[in-house]
Design an enzyme around this catalytic site. Structure first.
Site, PDB file in Angstrom:
ATOM      1  CD  GLU A  68       3.392  -0.480  -8.467  1.00  0.00           C
ATOM      2  OE1 GLU A  68       2.228  -1.016  -8.322  1.00  0.00           O
ATOM      3  OE2 GLU A  68       3.724  -0.237  -9.237  1.00  0.00           O
ATOM      4  CG  HIS A 137       4.521  11.041  -5.245  1.00  0.00           C
ATOM      5  ND1 HIS A 137       3.572  10.954  -5.541  1.00  0.00           N
ATOM      6  CD2 HIS A 137       5.079  10.185  -6.740  1.00  0.00           C
ATOM      7  CE1 HIS A 137       2.505  10.727  -6.716  1.00  0.00           C
ATOM      8  NE2 HIS A 137       3.518  10.263  -7.304  1.00  0.00           N
TER       9      HIS A 137
END
Lengths: 345, 434
Positions: A68, A137
């Site tokens: 990321e 998540h």
């Protein structure tokens, strides 16, 4: 609302609408590029970029390493070149390794270079719980982004808004973080986890023009009007709040913020000054959540109109649990309790 | 605390790297293996990284310690180019001395010299095309001087004065100039690395001809950004040059704290399949040749190159640092690769292109230029208590258009200006105008 555009309308869920916005922008502007983990050939783990690599080629829609930090750092450099990158971070929970490139770089480049360089990127990232995603998540980290100066924070709640807001975000010359409430990708989840979810096709906001249109950033939407209470919310929780309002016939303004920053303070003020009661609903953890900012703003600006203390309905200050998801989730029970409390005073 | 119950095993030992010399020690670098000029061969520019992994432990050299150029890496530059190189090295040293003193005189908050490392920015800037994009760290002021960025603008920035093009927003030396293909310096470490890769990827995607070059220190090769950047550059074969200025010290941490005890910093590129070379960073001609080689590779789609510049930080990290409190004082004098400016000067004298008189004259000319420019800059104000810019400018450029909440905060600051700062800011204005 804005003028309805003239292109043909199609029934779309959130994913379809996001895919359509990306398609429209890739087509309109050669400088738009999409990058992220699994977004190319495969089309993304949520299918938001399906078929786009095939249509626009690998140089405009491509897979990245699982980094990321690298994705967002490269996107800053691409922006400096003159591209308009739209990086996808597969889950908002994964964004932290790239946070420095947002906080210290993208968000400040215009400022620190006095406008020499800009970072016109739109970071798309699915967020929020309700999918049994556990603590990695399910998170809702939006208040981290509203807290840093220099990033616009967008959270759509319907397919129609998702497309119009995403197009505005991509065209915007500032960095935008675009949180996609993944629980409502396929239908407007009401928080009644034990009931079947309606598909988007039964909701008016699934009627989405196929072509180009924009919804301005910084404008909230009043999705239900009433006199007795203002409910300020965004994302999945718009539908949860609406379910409670409909179920209990609550006489409330329900404000879907759509943009958290810049915030549509006028709509909030006008509503709370009218109703005198204010409930803030978000899924994110409570302490220092965006609701705290909203509560402070309402207290500062509408104090003498308030007839009851401001209430917040939020997730708990724990990591997002797995098996106890529905105990954690700020669903209809918590909202109904808060409304009862607010209306009693 | 729970410990193992296997008492018959030897106990483990945690290794904390320690530099060889501390204050009071006599520095002795005789154990550093310096290859002679010509030992490290010059691979063909199309060579595959896998076929030249030895370059990561070699040392590209052109000038020997007497100033004689030779070997396969000699870029055979014209004397006018070498004189221009010397000119900029003298210029930046003069600039650094003056600005360091300005900080000590309280005219600004901070300064960073590049003494001893001038070759690692001046030579690459001269080897690259003028519009190749630079993603600098904080010690590459030499690049701006090579690219004819006005010295006055540099000083205005250092003073954060009213002519500062960055509106007083950045710490001194954090320059920015798109006109000179010089990206805004962050101040955070190695963040520019993946950005340079992204820029280079964009250039390649657009079938442009410009390449990117970025700099960081050996210390910040430990940052995640460094490794993300190398991964991305390798994956996409990005036309980018990674410069690692190994000046031995990251503030007070010697290169061993960044992992330098086990491997060269160039060898970090090998695992990524990136061409990785090591150059005598105090040899301006070698640095030029290495950059040219890497740039030619990038420009012909042969991908990224990592260049470790083996050099030494002659001065403190910044004006806020006192190196005598953590390293042996005479380390720089003992540094086996000498001083880059003196080495180029010796070379040019040996070639018959230069002499001591002309050198003294050049130094004086540069000192005079720097002094005169400093006077001009100081007419625009020195940092002092700051506040050379209108208060409104603090709120501009956060976003393209100012949102309501910043507008409200701006109004608050303007109210404070009237109630708290009105006399002071008037005085300041008066001072600045004289």
């Amino acid at each position: 609302m804005i003028d309805m555009p003239s292109s043909p309308v199609k029934t779309m869920n959130m994913i379809d609408a996001i895919n359509s916005a990306l398609d429209v922008m890739l087509d309109r502007d050669d400088n738009v590029v999409l990058l992220g983990e699994d977004i190319g050939y495969f089309g993304g783990v949520f299918r938001a970029t399906a078929n786009l690599q095939e249509k626009y080629g690998k140089r405009r829609v491509f897979d990245t390493p699982i980094s990321e930090n690298g994705i967002l750092g490269a996107a800053v450099g691409m922006g400096a070149y003159g591209l308009r990158p739209v990086p996808e971070i597969q889950f908002a929970d994964y964004i932290y390794p790239g946070l420095d490139q947002i906080v210290s770089e993208a968000a400040r480049i215009r400022y620190r270079s006095a406008g020499d360089f800009i970072s016109p990127m739109t970071i798309r990232t699915p967020f929020g719980g309700g999918i049994f995603g556990g603590q990695t998540h399910s998170q809702s980290p939006e208040s981290l982004f509203t807290h840093m100066s220099g990033v616009k924070t967008i959270i759509p709640a319907t397919p129609y808004d998702a497309k119009g807001l995403l197009i505005s975000a991509i065209e915007d010359n500032d960095p935008v973080i675009f949180f996609e409430p993944k629980r409502i990708y396929n239908g407007p989840f009401t928080g009644y986890y034990d009931r079947p979810v309606e598909p988007w096709s039964k909701h008016i906001a699934s009627q989405v023009p196929e072509g180009y249109y924009k919804i301005p950033l910084g404008k909230a939407d009043i999705v239900h009007e009433g006199e007795g209470l203002t409910i300020i919310t965004y994302g999945t929780m718009v539908h949860v709040a609406m379910a409670v309002v409909n179920e209990h016939c609550i006489d409330a303004d329900v404000i879907d913020l759509r943009t958290l920053l810049p915030l549509d303070i006028e709509t909030i003020e006008a509503s709370v000054q009218k109703t005198g009661r204010c409930l803030i609903v978000h899924e994110a953890t409570r302490t220092s959540g965006f609701g705290a900012e909203l509560a402070a703003l309402v207290a500062e600006r509408c104090f003498y109109h308030l007839e009851a203390p401001i209430e917040r309905v939020t997730g708990f200050d724990t990591p997002y649990p797995h098996s106890l998801e529905w105990a954690y989730f700020p669903g209809p029970v918590r909202i109904t309790t808060a409304i009862e409390k607010i209306m009693k005073d | 605390m729970r410990k193992s119950d296997k008492q018959n095993l030897p106990s483990l030992n945690l290794h904390i790297p320690e530099p060889k010399f501390r204050p009071g020690d006599i520095a002795d670098f005789s154990d550093i293996d310096i290859e002679d000029v010509g030992v490290t061969a010059r691979p063909d520019e199309n060579s595959k990284p896998i076929d030249m992994q030895h370059m990561a432990t070699g040392l590209i050299r052109v000038l020997d310690m007497e100033g004689i150029a030779g070997g396969p890496w000699d870029p055979k530059l014209s004397s006018s180019i070498k004189l221009k190189m010397l000119h900029h090295m003298v210029q930046v040293r003069s600039f650094d001395d003056r600005m360091f003193r300005a900080q000590r005189q309280g005219k600004t908050s901070f300064y960073m010299k590049c003494t001893g490392e001038e070759a690692t920015s001046i030579a690459p800037a001269m080897a690259l095309a003028h519009d190749d994009m630079i993603f600098p760290s904080y010690r590459q002021q030499g690049i701006l001087l090579v690219r004819d960025y006005p010295m006055l603008d540099m000083m205005n920035q250092i003073y954060s004065n009213r002519e500062d093009t960055l509106k007083g927003r950045q710490l001194p030396i954090m320059y920015s100039s798109p006109e000179h293909s010089f990206f805004s310096i962050s101040g955070n470490l190695a963040t520019q690395y993946p950005q340079a890769v992204g820029w280079a990827m964009a250039s390649a995607a657009k079938q442009d001809t410009r390449i990117a070059a970025t700099w960081c220190g050996e210390g910040s090769t430990a940052e995640g950004d460094f490794h993300s950047a190398l991964t991305f550059a390798a994956v996409y074969n990005a036309p980018v040059i990674f410069n690692v200025v190994n000046n031995q010290w990251a503030i007070s941490s010697f290169s061993g704290i960044a992992g330098g005890e086990r491997a060269t910093f160039a060898s970090r590129g090998l695992g990524y399949g990136i061409a990785s070379i090591r150059v005598d960073g105090n040899d301006p001609l070698a640095v030029y040749a290495a950059t040219q080689w890497a740039a030619n590779r990038a420009r012909t789609n042969n991908g990224p190159t990592l260049i470790e510049h083996f050099t030494y930080r002659a001065e403190g990290h910044s004006t806020s640092d006192d190196p005598s409190s953590y390293r042996a004082t005479e380390e720089y004098a003992k540094w086996p690769l000498g001083d880059p400016l003196e080495r180029l000067k010796a070379h040019l004298i040996r070639e018959g292109e230069w002499d001591e008189d002309r050198h003294e004259m050049l130094k004086k000319t540069m000192d005079d230029e720097v002094k005169a420019t400093q006077k001009l800059a100081e007419k625009n104000g020195i940092l002092g208590h700051g506040m050379h810019q209108e208060f409104e400018t603090m709120f501009e450029d956060v976003f393209e258009e100012m949102p309501w909440h910043l507008r409200e905060q701006m109004e608050m600051s303007l109210a404070e200006k009237i109630s708290k700062f009105s006399t002071k800011s008037k005085e300041k204005k008066g001072q600045g105008n004289d």
